[in-house]
Design an enzyme around this catalytic site. Structure first.
Site, short mmCIF file in Angstrom:
data_model
loop_
_atom_site.label_atom_id
_atom_site.label_comp_id
_atom_site.label_asym_id
_atom_site.label_seq_id
_atom_site.Cartn_x
_atom_site.Cartn_y
_atom_site.Cartn_z
N GLU A 181 0.72 -1.09 -0.18
CA GLU A 181 -0.03 -0.16 -0.08
C GLU A 181 0.87 1.22 0.23
OE1 GLU A 181 -3.81 1.78 2.73
OE2 GLU A 181 -2.36 0.52 3.64
N CYS A 215 -5.13 -3.40 2.61
CA CYS A 215 -5.08 -2.99 4.06
C CYS A 215 -6.09 -3.17 5.00
CB CYS A 215 -4.51 -1.54 4.36
SG CYS A 215 -3.71 -1.22 5.86
N LYS A 273 -9.80 1.44 -2.67
CA LYS A 273 -9.88 0.82 -1.33
C LYS A 273 -11.23 1.20 -0.76
CE LYS A 273 -7.77 1.05 3.42
NZ LYS A 273 -6.45 1.59 4.07
#
Length: 276
Positions: A40, A155, A114
């Protein structure tokens, strides 16, 4: 697949970040990797939002994205660029935290923004408001590769098993979770969550991570992992910066799914009865 995992200590200079990514890709290609996985915020990791604003640009202007597309084409290497912060011109001042899968011709095969944003006050005094700077993605994404269908997450997404169920229901046999986990949450939950996602989906999980103390002052947990479909950790990079390699065998997915056919046994959950 011979996978290369790049564990980074990314700083605040996009040119240095791009250079480090190219070096990682060149090493991966030089050692026979089929695909490189990066963390990330692969090019810039900066929690000072005023300063970071000067480094966050559109896709067309992003030096790291351009460099990785060129390097992928030059070496015939697939790349999962874990994520970059980019401006997408969608009508407000927030950015997107966007992952890219680049094929061996340098073409972007898919983008993933995301979906789950990390807003929290941590016990160590850190206050993180990802939604203040970033806009959440609206769709789950899978992409076909020569080694199987790859499902994308980033994440904090790892804490939401419904996303991974959707990815495996869509045929993913590989799941990627690039990350920049904090040390406290990483020590408590990183290995457990990634092994759980692999076991639930009977799929490989590849999680390239950030590590160490960064130029913006934060500390990340490291421990880039590759977990096989049985939940066994095949690679743990601990605190090391650099590139390591692991072999992924599609037969392991078939073996795990035949031993415990969880995907066949899934049932839709409707209304939950509340007994009083």
């Amino acid at each position: 697949m011979r996978a290369a995992i790049y564990q980074a200590n990314t700083g605040i200079d996009p040119l240095l970040g791009a250079r480090a990514l190219v070096e990682a890709a060149e090493r991966a290609a030089g050692e026979g990797a089929d695909m490189l996985f990066t963390p990330e915020m692969s090019a810039v990791l900066d929690r000072d939002r005023a300063r970071a604003a000067g480094s966050i640009v559109t896709e067309e202007e992003d030096v790291a994205l351009a460099a990785m597309r060129e390097t992928a084409a030059k070496h015939g290497l697939w790349v999962h660029l874990g994520s970059l912060a980019v401006r997408d011109g969608a009508g407000d001042d927030r950015y997107v935290n966007r992952a890219y899968v680049i094929d061996d011709s340098g073409m972007i095969r898919v983008r993933y923004d995301k979906m789950h944003l990390f807003d929290v006050d941590l016990p160590d005094g850190q206050s993180i408001r990802e939604s203040a700077a970033y806009r959440a993605g609206q769709r789950a994404v899978v992409v076909d590769t020569p080694w199987g269908r790859l499902g994308l997450a980033i994440c904090y997404d790892v804490r939401f098993p419904d996303l991974f169920r959707a990815l495996s229901d869509a045929g993913a046999t590989l799941l990627s979770v690039p990350a920049a986990f904090t040390r406290p949450t990483g020590a408590a939950h990183w290995h457990i969550l990634l092994r759980a996602r692999a076991i639930e989906a009977a799929a490989y999980v590849i999680a390239a991570a950030q590590t160490g103390r960064h130029a913006d002052g934060r500390e990340t947990y490291g421990h880039s992992l590759v977990v096989d479909p049985w939940g066994t950790v095949q690679l743990d990079m601990e605190d090391d910066v650099g590139v390591k390699f692991v072999e992924l065998d599609g037969a392991a997915v078939l073996a795990a799914r035949s031993r415990i056919p969880v995907l066949q046994h899934r049932r839709p959950i409707g209304v939950v009865e509340v007994a009083r």
